[in-house]
Design an enzyme around this catalytic site. Sequence first.
Site, PDB file in Angstrom:
ATOM      1  N   GLY A  10      -9.248  10.036  -9.451  1.00 58.71           N
ATOM      2  CA  GLY A  10      -8.809   8.822  -8.765  1.00 58.71           C
ATOM      3  C   GLY A  10      -9.703   7.652  -9.160  1.00 58.71           C
ATOM      4  N   GLN A  11      -9.438   6.508  -8.557  1.00 55.74           N
ATOM      5  CA  GLN A  11     -10.178   5.291  -8.909  1.00 55.74           C
ATOM      6  C   GLN A  11     -11.689   5.444  -8.652  1.00 55.74           C
ATOM      7  OE1 GLN A  11      -9.960   0.533  -8.170  1.00 55.74           O
ATOM      8  NE2 GLN A  11      -9.153   1.785  -6.526  1.00 55.74           N
ATOM      9  N   ILE A  38      -8.194  19.855  -1.622  1.00 55.84           N
ATOM     10  CA  ILE A  38      -8.968  19.856  -0.370  1.00 55.84           C
ATOM     11  C   ILE A  38      -8.153  20.323   0.836  1.00 55.84           C
ATOM     12  CG2 ILE A  38     -10.632  18.120  -1.180  1.00 55.84           C
ATOM     13  CD1 ILE A  38      -9.171  16.076   0.690  1.00 55.84           C
ATOM     14  N   TYR A  62      -5.165  10.549   0.428  1.00 55.38           N
ATOM     15  CA  TYR A  62      -3.794  10.042   0.288  1.00 55.38           C
ATOM     16  C   TYR A  62      -3.913   8.542   0.490  1.00 55.38           C
ATOM     17  CZ  TYR A  62       1.168   9.260   1.085  1.00 55.38           C
ATOM     18  OH  TYR A  62       2.465   8.814   0.992  1.00 55.38           O
ATOM     19  N   THR A  63      -3.621   7.732  -0.542  1.00 54.25           N
ATOM     20  CA  THR A  63      -3.916   6.296  -0.472  1.00 54.25           C
ATOM     21  C   THR A  63      -2.678   5.403  -0.606  1.00 54.25           C
ATOM     22  OG1 THR A  63      -4.362   6.236  -2.845  1.00 54.25           O
ATOM     23  CG2 THR A  63      -6.255   6.595  -1.405  1.00 54.25           C
ATOM     24  N   THR A 102     -11.867   3.501   5.457  1.00 53.17           N
ATOM     25  CA  THR A 102     -11.208   2.226   5.144  1.00 53.17           C
ATOM     26  C   THR A 102     -11.278   1.184   6.268  1.00 53.17           C
ATOM     27  OG1 THR A 102      -9.009   1.281   4.714  1.00 53.17           O
ATOM     28  CG2 THR A 102      -9.047   3.319   5.929  1.00 53.17           C
ATOM     29  N   TYR A 126      -1.302   5.352   7.403  1.00 54.08           N
ATOM     30  CA  TYR A 126      -2.492   5.557   6.561  1.00 54.08           C
ATOM     31  C   TYR A 126      -3.765   5.340   7.382  1.00 54.08           C
ATOM     32  CZ  TYR A 126      -6.083   4.245   3.105  1.00 54.08           C
ATOM     33  OH  TYR A 126      -7.257   4.138   2.377  1.00 54.08           O
TER      34      TYR A 126
END
Length: 285
Positions: A10-11, A38, A62-63, A102, A126
């Site tokens: 991922g990023q 995971i 999960y983004t 976040t 989210y």
Amino acid sequence: MVVLVTGANGQLGQAIQSVVGNYPSIDFVFCSSVELNITDKSNCETIFEKHKPQFCINAAAYTAVDKAESEPEKAYVINVTGAQNLAAVCKLNNTILLHVSTDFVFDGLATQPYSEEAIPNPTSVYGVTKLQGEQAIQNTWKKHFIIRTSWVYSQFANNFMKTMIRLASERDSLSVVSDQIGTPTNAVDLAECLLTIITFDIRHSTFDHYGIYNYSNEGQCSWYDFAKEIFKVNNISINLQHIPTTAYPTPAKRPVYSVLDKSKIKQVFGIEIKSWKESLKTIML
Ligand SMILES: NC(=O)c1ccc[n+]([C@@H]2O[C@H](COP(=O)([O-])OP(=O)(O)OC[C@H]3O[C@@H](n4cnc5c(N)ncnc54)[C@H](OP(=O)(O)O)[C@@H]3O)[C@@H](O)[C@H]2O)c1
């Protein structure tokens, strides 16, 4: 010292991979979602048994903020069950867990930067799952750091900066919302922040500063300001218009204001933070 990184492709995972050369004393184990899922606890146990990490950075999540509104179960299993599995396996192995969360845990109604003590009130699926993931970790394993961050971008994976640059190559004009205020975070700065915490002497017996920390770059802006600066830095000329959120409806409701107060992380770990504009300039595409 062994540091295991989940969500390695991922990023953030790629940003961590880009700075490993600065940490020659650390043995990094990077696991993609294929190597370490995971949501599968026995998979977590097997990987921890094999590598015996002292630290685990959970960069898996999960983004897809808007998509989560229509697939809440998928978001939950990754952001909550996955976080809980890692916390449980970390506890079993006495591994210190660094988990990333976040600014979307907040409702955005504040008028000054959110401290770690501010009461979360997420407005999206989210955000709810990320908050539940934090709580699952807090209820499972004391030795954790939950780093809340915002508006992460980089040369890696998909993010707002790359979307803006792609759209500018396809269109002559672009409209971007100007009434949501937050702070961009360069994923490489975030990676360095996580590794500063890891290399801090936290395994010393007197260390008792586990818990939640905020981290983003310094300053604040709107998505419109961010887009404008991205185009300026990259010498892209485009007709950029600012619009209100009401003109760009999305499935997920986002916080109107989500600037994070970074006093705690600066004070405890002595972390120096670049301004978002200064950090944006460092990205070479
Ligand atoms: N991006 C932002 O603007 C932002 C803002 C605030 C906070 N954050 C937080 O920052 C962290 C890193 O975000 P990011 O931007 O790096 O996200 P990202 O680019 O979407 O990366 C997430 C990674 O998680 C992996 N993953 C998904 N499900 C998994 C599973 N079951 N097991 C293992 N890996 C799994 C994905 O792998 P696959 O691609 O193979 O599915 C992907 O590589 C997240 O916790 C996110 O909530 C991000």
